[in-house]
Design a protein around this motif. Structure first.
Motif, short mmCIF file in Angstrom:
data_model
loop_
_atom_site.label_atom_id
_atom_site.label_comp_id
_atom_site.label_asym_id
_atom_site.label_seq_id
_atom_site.Cartn_x
_atom_site.Cartn_y
_atom_site.Cartn_z
N VAL A 1 -18.22 -7.15 11.27
CA VAL A 1 -18.36 -8.61 11.28
C VAL A 1 -19.54 -9.02 12.17
CG1 VAL A 1 -17.31 -10.78 12.03
CG2 VAL A 1 -15.95 -9.09 10.80
N THR A 2 -20.39 -9.91 11.64
CA THR A 2 -21.54 -10.40 12.41
C THR A 2 -21.54 -11.92 12.57
OG1 THR A 2 -22.91 -10.45 10.41
CG2 THR A 2 -23.03 -8.46 11.78
N THR A 3 -21.22 -12.65 11.50
CA THR A 3 -21.24 -14.11 11.56
C THR A 3 -20.12 -14.69 10.72
OG1 THR A 3 -22.67 -14.51 9.62
CG2 THR A 3 -23.78 -14.07 11.72
N ALA A 4 -19.90 -16.00 10.87
CA ALA A 4 -18.93 -16.70 10.04
C ALA A 4 -19.37 -18.14 9.84
CB ALA A 4 -17.54 -16.67 10.68
N ASP A 5 -18.99 -18.71 8.69
CA ASP A 5 -19.24 -20.12 8.38
C ASP A 5 -18.05 -20.95 8.83
OD1 ASP A 5 -21.64 -19.57 7.10
OD2 ASP A 5 -20.75 -19.51 5.10
N TYR A 6 -18.33 -22.13 9.39
CA TYR A 6 -17.27 -23.05 9.80
C TYR A 6 -17.59 -24.46 9.33
CZ TYR A 6 -15.70 -19.39 13.02
OH TYR A 6 -15.25 -18.21 13.56
N LYS A 7 -16.57 -25.15 8.86
CA LYS A 7 -16.68 -26.58 8.52
C LYS A 7 -15.88 -27.36 9.54
CE LYS A 7 -17.78 -30.08 5.78
NZ LYS A 7 -17.48 -31.16 6.74
N ILE A 8 -16.50 -28.36 10.13
CA ILE A 8 -15.87 -29.20 11.16
C ILE A 8 -15.66 -30.60 10.59
CG2 ILE A 8 -15.98 -30.04 13.52
CD1 ILE A 8 -16.17 -27.00 13.35
N ASN A 9 -14.42 -31.08 10.62
CA ASN A 9 -14.12 -32.46 10.24
C ASN A 9 -13.47 -33.17 11.42
OD1 ASN A 9 -14.95 -32.57 7.44
ND2 ASN A 9 -13.27 -31.16 7.02
N PHE A 10 -13.68 -34.48 11.48
CA PHE A 10 -13.14 -35.28 12.59
C PHE A 10 -11.85 -35.97 12.17
CE2 PHE A 10 -17.63 -34.88 13.52
CZ PHE A 10 -17.64 -34.61 14.88
N ARG A 11 -10.94 -36.06 13.11
CA ARG A 11 -9.73 -36.84 12.87
C ARG A 11 -10.10 -38.31 12.71
NH1 ARG A 11 -4.92 -34.13 14.26
NH2 ARG A 11 -5.26 -32.16 15.37
N GLU A 12 -9.33 -39.01 11.91
CA GLU A 12 -9.59 -40.43 11.66
C GLU A 12 -9.54 -41.20 12.97
OE1 GLU A 12 -7.89 -44.12 8.90
OE2 GLU A 12 -7.05 -42.09 8.72
N ILE B 1 -27.28 -19.82 23.95
CA ILE B 1 -26.52 -19.64 22.72
C ILE B 1 -27.32 -19.99 21.46
CG2 ILE B 1 -24.31 -20.05 23.87
CD1 ILE B 1 -24.29 -22.85 22.51
N LYS B 2 -28.55 -20.48 21.63
CA LYS B 2 -29.31 -20.87 20.43
C LYS B 2 -29.51 -19.71 19.45
CE LYS B 2 -33.28 -23.34 18.62
NZ LYS B 2 -34.53 -24.08 18.89
N PRO B 3 -29.82 -18.48 19.91
CA PRO B 3 -29.97 -17.39 18.93
C PRO B 3 -28.67 -17.05 18.20
CG PRO B 3 -30.97 -16.82 21.04
CD PRO B 3 -30.17 -18.05 21.27
N MET B 4 -27.55 -17.54 18.71
CA MET B 4 -26.25 -17.25 18.10
C MET B 4 -25.85 -18.29 17.06
SD MET B 4 -24.39 -16.24 21.70
CE MET B 4 -22.84 -15.69 20.98
N ASP C 1 -22.62 -16.57 15.34
CA ASP C 1 -22.24 -15.18 15.60
C ASP C 1 -20.74 -15.07 15.81
OD1 ASP C 1 -24.79 -14.23 15.38
OD2 ASP C 1 -25.11 -13.91 17.52
N THR C 2 -20.15 -14.07 15.17
CA THR C 2 -18.72 -13.82 15.26
C THR C 2 -18.51 -12.31 15.29
OG1 THR C 2 -18.27 -15.81 13.97
CG2 THR C 2 -16.48 -14.23 14.15
N GLY C 3 -17.58 -11.86 16.08
CA GLY C 3 -17.30 -10.43 16.12
C GLY C 3 -17.20 -9.90 17.53
N SER C 4 -17.16 -8.58 17.64
CA SER C 4 -16.95 -7.94 18.94
C SER C 4 -18.22 -7.86 19.77
CB SER C 4 -16.38 -6.53 18.74
OG SER C 4 -17.23 -5.76 17.89
N THR C 5 -19.40 -7.84 19.11
CA THR C 5 -20.67 -7.74 19.85
C THR C 5 -21.10 -9.08 20.41
OG1 THR C 5 -21.35 -5.92 18.41
CG2 THR C 5 -23.06 -6.98 19.73
N GLN C 6 -21.19 -10.08 19.55
CA GLN C 6 -21.53 -11.45 19.93
C GLN C 6 -20.51 -12.37 19.29
OE1 GLN C 6 -23.86 -12.38 22.05
NE2 GLN C 6 -25.88 -11.52 21.62
#
Length: 230
Positions: free
Chosen positions: A112-123, A159-162, A178-183
């Protein structure tokens, strides 16, 4: 008997987002036993099912991009595996795909190296600033320094490179980090740092976080490392 390495992709949503990683491991162990599939066990005095998960999901987050690897003996088709396992699942956990891996493949957790995330706000808890412009200005910085605290020390890091992708989308935002055990960079850390950049305090309760996909090298989804079982 020939042992097969199999990668399973699953979704964890709804009320199940409050179930922690260790309880999810026990949940799947019971589901595998009930399904009757030929999962293999370790040797020794305390045999356990040969299961390993990719990057564990934090409590409170939902996902349609979770993965686990298992070792099997006799293996039905991918379609049959999905059916057998989904018959044992609660409503908020769904098996999405099953692929067989090459014999020399590494386990999901290690690649595992990275992951996509979607962020939504509560009303009623949306930011009181222009989110699109704030993210654009935030990402134009040469460095994005944060201080991470542990039980024994503090560490200041950039954290910008991440952060590989970060933009406003449909009133919320999308990021690949970045996601995983390294970063490993949590979406909450990115949002906290964005709010601090805007001179605001961030309330973690104001957002919903959904993991969309998990990747290996070169942004390759983990399910693409294997082939469908015919």
């Amino acid at each position: 008997m020939c042992a097969l390495k199999v990668r399973i992709k699953f979704a964890k949503e709804g009320i199940m987002r409050f179930i922690g990683h260790l309880d999810m491991m026990r949940y799947f162990q019971k589901a595998f036993r009930r399904s009757g599939i030929d999962i293999q066990y370790s040797q020794g005095f305390s045999p356990h099912q040969l299961i390993s998960f990719a990057a564990p999901l934090g409590v409170g987050l939902t996902s349609t991009g979770e993965y686990m690897d298992i070792v099997m003996g006799n293996c039905p088709s991918s379609e049959e595996m999905i059916r057998l396992l989904n018959e044992q699942m609660v409503d908020d956990v769904r098996i999405l795909s099953v692929v067989v891996l090459p014999d020399n493949s590494k386990n999901a957790m290690s690649i595992v190296t990275t992951a996509d995330y979607k962020i939504n706000f509560r009303e009623g808890m949306e930011p009181d600033f222009d989110l699109k412009k704030a993210i654009e200005d935030f990402m134009t910085q040469e460095t994005i320094m944060v201080t991470k605290k542990t039980k024994k020390s503090e560490k200041t890091m950039d954290i910008k490179p991440m952060i590989h992708t970060f933009y406003e989308e449909d009133g919320g935002c999308f990021m690949n980090v970045d996601t995983g055990s390294t970063q490993n960079l949590k979406p909450e850390q990115v949002m906290t740092t964005l709010y601090k950049f805007m001179g605001r305090d961030f309330d973690p309760f104001s957002i919903f976080i959904h993991r969309c996909e998990t990747y290996g090298e070169n942004f390759k989804p983990l399910e693409k490392y294997g082939d469908i079982i015919l």
